[in-house]
Structures are given as C-alpha cells and as structure tokens.
Design a protein around this motif. Structure first.
Motif, mmCIF file in Angstrom:
data_model
loop_
_atom_site.group_PDB
_atom_site.id
_atom_site.type_symbol
_atom_site.label_atom_id
_atom_site.label_comp_id
_atom_site.label_asym_id
_atom_site.label_seq_id
_atom_site.Cartn_x
_atom_site.Cartn_y
_atom_site.Cartn_z
ATOM 1 N N GLU A 41 24.038 -59.996 -9.549
ATOM 2 C CA GLU A 41 21.982 -59.673 -9.899
ATOM 3 C C GLU A 41 22.782 -57.754 -9.262
ATOM 4 N N GLU A 42 21.421 -57.259 -9.520
ATOM 5 C CA GLU A 42 22.012 -55.698 -9.134
ATOM 6 C C GLU A 42 22.341 -55.648 -7.629
ATOM 7 N N ASN A 43 21.213 -55.854 -6.371
ATOM 8 C CA ASN A 43 21.267 -56.323 -5.294
ATOM 9 C C ASN A 43 22.712 -56.653 -3.932
ATOM 10 N N SER A 44 23.115 -57.648 -5.576
ATOM 11 C CA SER A 44 24.725 -57.868 -5.770
ATOM 12 C C SER A 44 26.313 -57.754 -5.606
ATOM 13 N N LEU A 45 26.058 -56.687 -6.540
ATOM 14 C CA LEU A 45 25.991 -55.763 -7.424
ATOM 15 C C LEU A 45 26.592 -54.659 -6.222
ATOM 16 N N LYS A 46 25.444 -54.233 -5.752
ATOM 17 C CA LYS A 46 25.422 -53.339 -5.400
ATOM 18 C C LYS A 46 25.999 -53.282 -4.056
ATOM 19 N N LEU A 47 26.341 -54.592 -3.063
ATOM 20 C CA LEU A 47 27.224 -54.917 -1.951
ATOM 21 C C LEU A 47 28.457 -54.940 -2.273
ATOM 22 N N TYR A 48 28.855 -55.874 -3.310
ATOM 23 C CA TYR A 48 29.827 -56.113 -3.664
ATOM 24 C C TYR A 48 30.505 -55.082 -3.539
ATOM 25 N N VAL A 49 30.261 -53.894 -4.440
ATOM 26 C CA VAL A 49 30.800 -52.737 -4.601
ATOM 27 C C VAL A 49 30.832 -51.581 -4.397
ATOM 28 N N ALA A 50 30.244 -51.686 -2.648
ATOM 29 C CA ALA A 50 29.780 -51.096 -1.254
ATOM 30 C C ALA A 50 30.887 -51.545 -0.649
ATOM 31 N N VAL A 51 30.890 -52.596 -0.294
ATOM 32 C CA VAL A 51 32.106 -53.622 0.351
ATOM 33 C C VAL A 51 33.787 -53.249 -0.038
ATOM 34 N N THR A 52 33.894 -53.342 -1.611
ATOM 35 C CA THR A 52 35.270 -53.805 -1.894
ATOM 36 C C THR A 52 35.622 -51.716 -1.643
ATOM 37 N N TYR A 53 34.704 -51.033 -1.780
ATOM 38 C CA TYR A 53 34.886 -49.657 -2.504
ATOM 39 C C TYR A 53 35.536 -48.824 -0.390
ATOM 40 N N LEU A 54 34.890 -49.700 0.397
ATOM 41 C CA LEU A 54 34.760 -49.139 1.944
ATOM 42 C C LEU A 54 36.367 -49.827 2.534
ATOM 43 N N LEU A 55 36.765 -51.180 1.828
ATOM 44 C CA LEU A 55 37.733 -52.128 2.501
ATOM 45 C C LEU A 55 38.835 -51.175 1.591
ATOM 46 N N CYS A 56 38.186 -50.680 0.333
ATOM 47 C CA CYS A 56 39.513 -50.003 -0.142
ATOM 48 C C CYS A 56 39.812 -48.704 0.454
ATOM 49 N N GLY A 57 39.379 -47.910 1.265
ATOM 50 C CA GLY A 57 39.903 -46.558 1.824
ATOM 51 C C GLY A 57 40.507 -46.916 2.852
ATOM 52 N N GLU A 58 39.897 -48.373 4.004
ATOM 53 C CA GLU A 58 40.007 -49.014 5.300
ATOM 54 C C GLU A 58 42.008 -49.070 4.484
#
Length: 75
Positions: A41-58
């Motif tokens: 879903e749209e909100n789940s997709l936004k959360l998924y992208v945000a979490v993976t982006y932050l984990l990638c940076g860390e």
C-alpha cells in the motif's frame, strides 16, 4: 565510529572486520532498497523506502569510516 574502530582488536586487524561485515550488509540492504514489492500500500511503501534508505546510509557509514582510516592512518 572512529573510537569504536580504534578499540577493536582482532586477528584480522582493526579495520578489516568492520569493512568486510558492513560492506556485505550494505550490499544486502541496497538490494532490498531497489527491489521494492509493488503490492504494498502507499503508506507501507513509503515506510519501506524510508527504513531501507536510512539503513543503507547507516551501514555505508559503518564500513566507509574504517575503509578510509585504513588507507591513510594505519598503526
């Protein structure tokens, strides 16, 4: 991160365990970041992208700092 790496004592040295482990984990997270399931879903997709982006940076930070420390300032 620099203090943590400096205090590391292993048979492979101070830098190599950090570079090896976190580089592999970063590659896996980066793969997950770009292989998004479009059935979310749209909100789940936004959360998924945000979490993976932050984990990638860390994880990038956790292997990049030891990498550059190893190249220019070794003991």
């Amino acid at each position: 991160m620099g203090v943590i790496v400096t205090r590391t004592k292993s048979r492979f040295g101070r830098y190599k365990p950090w570079i090896f482990f976190w580089a592999i984990l970063n590659a896996l997270i980066m793969y997950a970041m770009f292989s998004v399931s479009y059935s979310l879903e749209e909100n789940s997709l936004k959360l998924y992208v945000a979490v993976t982006y932050l984990l990638c940076g860390e994880t990038y930070t956790l292997y990049d700092i030891p990498f550059w420390s190893n190249r220019f300032y070794t003991f």
